[in-house]
Design an enzyme around this catalytic site. Structure first.
Site, PDB file in Angstrom:
ATOM      1  N   GLU A 265      10.711 -54.374  65.522  1.00 18.98           N
ATOM      2  CA  GLU A 265      11.136 -53.020  65.157  1.00 18.98           C
ATOM      3  C   GLU A 265      10.219 -51.964  65.766  1.00 18.98           C
ATOM      4  O   GLU A 265       9.827 -50.998  65.110  1.00 18.98           O
ATOM      5  CB  GLU A 265      11.193 -52.876  63.632  1.00 18.98           C
ATOM      6  CG  GLU A 265      12.170 -53.852  62.996  1.00 18.98           C
ATOM      7  CD  GLU A 265      12.370 -53.678  61.497  1.00 18.98           C
ATOM      8  OE1 GLU A 265      11.436 -53.209  60.827  1.00 18.98           O
ATOM      9  OE2 GLU A 265      13.466 -54.008  61.010  1.00 18.98           O
ATOM     10  N   ASP A 344      17.015 -60.123  55.943  1.00 18.85           N
ATOM     11  CA  ASP A 344      16.107 -59.096  55.480  1.00 18.85           C
ATOM     12  C   ASP A 344      16.260 -58.815  53.988  1.00 18.85           C
ATOM     13  O   ASP A 344      16.713 -57.730  53.622  1.00 18.85           O
ATOM     14  CB  ASP A 344      16.364 -57.817  56.289  1.00 18.85           C
ATOM     15  CG  ASP A 344      15.189 -56.873  56.248  1.00 18.85           C
ATOM     16  OD1 ASP A 344      14.180 -57.233  55.640  1.00 18.85           O
ATOM     17  OD2 ASP A 344      15.289 -55.781  56.827  1.00 18.85           O
ATOM     18  N   GLU A 372      14.070 -53.024  47.829  1.00 21.12           N
ATOM     19  CA  GLU A 372      14.712 -52.266  48.896  1.00 21.12           C
ATOM     20  C   GLU A 372      16.234 -52.431  48.888  1.00 21.12           C
ATOM     21  O   GLU A 372      16.977 -51.459  48.964  1.00 21.12           O
ATOM     22  CB  GLU A 372      14.143 -52.707  50.252  1.00 21.12           C
ATOM     23  CG  GLU A 372      14.813 -52.028  51.437  1.00 21.12           C
ATOM     24  CD  GLU A 372      14.192 -52.415  52.776  1.00 21.12           C
ATOM     25  OE1 GLU A 372      13.262 -53.235  52.800  1.00 21.12           O
ATOM     26  OE2 GLU A 372      14.658 -51.884  53.802  1.00 21.12           O
TER      27      GLU A 372
HETATM   28  O1  GCW Z   1      13.699 -54.458  56.135  1.00 19.01           O
HETATM   29  C1  GCW Z   1      12.835 -53.858  56.932  1.00 19.01           C
HETATM   30  C2  GCW Z   1      12.470 -52.605  56.221  1.00 19.01           C
HETATM   31  C3  GCW Z   1      11.351 -51.945  56.955  1.00 19.01           C
HETATM   32  C4  GCW Z   1      10.190 -52.928  57.019  1.00 19.01           C
HETATM   33  C5  GCW Z   1      10.654 -54.202  57.717  1.00 19.01           C
HETATM   34  C6  GCW Z   1       9.594 -55.283  57.768  1.00 19.01           C
HETATM   35  C7  GCW Z   1       7.866 -52.429  57.039  1.00 19.01           C
HETATM   36  O2  GCW Z   1      13.605 -51.797  56.143  1.00 19.01           O
HETATM   37  O3  GCW Z   1      11.012 -50.785  56.260  1.00 19.01           O
HETATM   38  O4  GCW Z   1       9.099 -52.371  57.684  1.00 19.01           O
HETATM   39  O5  GCW Z   1      11.737 -54.725  57.037  1.00 19.01           O
HETATM   40  O6  GCW Z   1       9.662 -56.196  56.975  1.00 19.01           O
HETATM   41  O7  GCW Z   1       8.724 -55.209  58.619  1.00 19.01           O
END
Ligand code: GCW
Length: 649
Positions: A265, A344, A372
């Protein structure tokens, strides 16, 4: 401390110890902590604590210091004893007695030893030091600001951090990473010129046996050291890390190690230099090894620039594809930290096939306590049953995830500077449950929940209160699943902040989270025969079980298969009818839980009751929104009416 919720350590929990005579044997900082705890309890309740022999009701004894964390508990001749050969063991034994309450001083008990299943039980904070313009102070944080950082610096008053460490020790957690894995410019400097702030936090956590870890950026040699490269095989880069790490240990001698999100990311990583993730992790492992630290290297690596029309790219495959070929290459003190599911932290995912597929690598399994994708601490969603399912899952039909997690169990933290710690007071149960399951992944989560209720609302919360809380929390994860994305397909959330429904929110996005609904059917074909091949990443029996829609469990059907709306589930319902029914049921269950909570008004202190009541209003509003959006979306796509004739907006 004023104004802060005592959570599962209310004063009254210390009464059974506080009215008795305690003998403490042994020496060292953690023995002093235990002594301070007992002395405080005695001051409040009238008992006594001593370090000399005599006649006692409770003996807490540290015999040696071999670094172990277990303890032996027993009771005989009217005396309760805890013996440990490591200082943390004494601390955990003490909290064991607190948990038992009066029971610890009643009948004789067989001597029994207690030992954590995994040596590392850790919380990762996604806290930013400076408020991030999009993510705020705590990325995916739903409990106010950071416990550690405020106004761009470590908090001056660390009393609350100390209280946090105490709560964590009482449920068995022994490590904390204090900053976000997305390391921005300010946070990067915690590694170097701002390490003193981390040392202050470490100092507040240490009395409760908690080691401090730091998230670092892979690009540190460039952004902090002014080097031209961060190539992990470059000698000057390696030397830079070795020096930086040595300085960290000068400031924090018991520092735990680094956490790294690389090539993920947008975070920098070894790919930029044509190096592997083993090269990257091993470089940091080498810098940490002389000091006894570890690097936690995250396996959350996937392409977030996908084209939704390309059906061969599958985000679910990514971690396995990247890391399994590297099995056996990671240093002993490099821990590969794997999210429990391949995507995720959705409300329902299969267990990541990576877990169990890397026998030559120390893996840590990462869970998400911060909600989340499970209601953001506005909805009640107790995750104990989900985590327990994950931890007990037999990756090859036998060896469990809990046992595969030799590198530890980690959860993304759900706390902040909120007076209730977790925004939603009932979300404290997730933090507590994580700690207890990390200690014993085979523990029955329902017993853990009862324990949490008894401690937090007790001792002896009336049967009405205990039963009410149990009924609200027990099934709350399944309730949440019912009114959100169906049958394992996941997401369907609003992009960016991830709260509330948007069925097509990520459907055409480069992040790669799709459901492929059209007028004929829905779901992602991840079979080997006709799909992305993801099902083939599992060991048997799971590769076979998931390969066919006939054997795939209902709750994961749309994760693994694209099926028609009329496809018959094992439950005897069609997919479309299942969608309608669960969404109506989910809302009805939230209504019932809200009523139940309202009925407890005289049994719960007013501020806590009001906070939860207010959150239930929002949960119900949101659940109805989910129900209406999901049901009407699939009604419009499929054209199939609800067989029970309910109104679909
Ligand atoms: O799911 C995603 C989240 C991000 C997070 C990422 C991760 C810290 O939306 O906010 O970043 O996972 O786990 O690295």
């Amino acid at each position: 401390m004023q104004g802060v919720d005592p959570a599962w350590l209310p004063d009254v929990a210390f009464r059974p110890i506080g009215i008795r005579r305690t003998l403490i044997r042994g020496s060292g900082p953690l023995v002093d902590t235990v002594h301070g705890e007992v002395a405080g309890a005695c001051e409040r309740f009238g008992g006594s604590v001593s370090r000399e022999s005599g006649s006692y009701d409770l003996v807490l004894e540290l015999d040696g210091d071999d670094g172990s964390e277990g303890f032996v508990y027993g009771r005989g001749d009217g005396c309760t004893t805890v013996t440990a050969s490591g200082a943390r063991g004494l601390l955990y034994g003490f909290f064991h007695v607190v948990r038992l309450g009066e029971t610890a001083f009643l009948d004789d008990a067989r001597r029994a030893s207690y030992q954590p299943e995994s040596a590392l039980r850790m919380l990762d904070h996604w806290d930013n030091v400076a408020v991030h313009p999009v993510m705020g102070q705590v990325e995916r944080g739903y409990a106010g600001g950071s416990l550690f950082w405020e106004d761009g610096r470590a908090r001056g008053d660390l009393e609350r951090v100390r209280a946090y460490g105490r709560l964590l020790a009482a449920c068995g957690i022994n490590a904390v990473a204090v900053n976000n894995v997305n390391v921005h410019a300010t946070e990067a400097r915690l590694l170097t010129d701002r390490i003193g702030e981390v040392a202050d936090i470490a100092g507040a956590l240490r009395p409760y046996g908690i080691r401090t870890h730091l998230s670092v950026t892979f690009a540190a040699p460039v952004v902090l050291g002014g080097l031209a490269s961060a190539d992990p095989l470059d000698e000057s880069v390696r030397a830079w890390w070795a020096e930086a790490t040595a300085r960290v240990y000068t400031a924090i001698p018991d520092f735990g190690g680094f956490v790294v999100k690389a090539d993920s990311e947008g975070q920098p990583g070894p790919f930029a230099y044509g190096r592997s993730h083993a090269d990257g992790a091993n470089m940091l492992a080498a810098a940490l090894a002389p000091h006894g630290g570890s690097v936690h290297w995250r396996a959350f690596v996937y392409n977030h620039h996908q084209d939704w029309r390309n059906r061969s790219t599958d985000r679910a495959r990514a971690a396995y594809d990247h890391f399994v070929p590297l099995d056996g290459e990671f240093a002993d003190n490099a821990v590969l930290q794997v999210k429990h599911g391949p995507m995720d932290f959705q409300v329902r995912e299969p267990v990541s096939p990576l877990i169990g597929a890397m026998p030559g690598t120390r893996l840590a399994v990462e869970l998400q306590a911060t909600q989340e994708y499970t209601g953001q601490q506005r909805h009640v969603c107790w995750l104990g049953p989900m985590w327990s399912e994950v931890l007990r899952f037999g990756t090859d039909g036998e060896s469990s995830v809990g046992a595969s997690a030799r590198g530890g169990l980690v959860a993304v933290a759900n706390v902040g500077d909120d007076p209730f710690w977790t925004g939603h007071p009932l979300a404290q149960a997730n933090l507590y449950t994580f700690g207890r399951l990390a200690w014993d992944p085979n523990a029955d989560p329902h017993h853990v929940l009862d324990e949490w209720i008894r401690l937090t609302f007790g001792p002896g919360p009336g049967p009405g209160l205990a039963a009410g809380l149990r009924s609200i929390l027990d099934g709350s994860w399944r309730t949440y699943e019912k009114y959100t994305a169906p049958l394992g397909v996941g997401f369907m959330v609003q992009p960016g902040h991830h709260y509330g429904p948007s069925v097509d929110g990520y459907e055409y996005s480069p992040w790669g989270t799709y459901h492929f609904a059209d007028r004929d059917g829905v779901g992602v074909d991840r079979s080997v025969a006709t799909g992305t091949g993801y099902a083939g990443q599992y060991a048997k029996p799971w590769a076979d079980v998931y390969e066919s829609p006939l054997s795939c469990p209902d709750e994961l059907l749309l994760f693994f298969h694209h099926v028609s709306y009329g496809h018959m589930l094992h439950s005897g319902k069609t997919v479309i009818q299942h969608i309608y029914d669960t969404h109506f049921e989910g809302v009805a269950e939230v209504e019932a839980a809200r009523e139940r909570w309202a009925s407890l008004v005289d049994l719960v202190e007013p501020a806590r009751h009001a906070r939860v009541a207010e959150r239930f209003e929002e949960q119900l509003r949101s659940a109805r929104e989910w129900r209406d959006q999901v049901n009407s979306y699939f009604f419009r796509k499929s054209g199939v009416a609800d067989e029970r004739g309910r109104t679909i907006y």
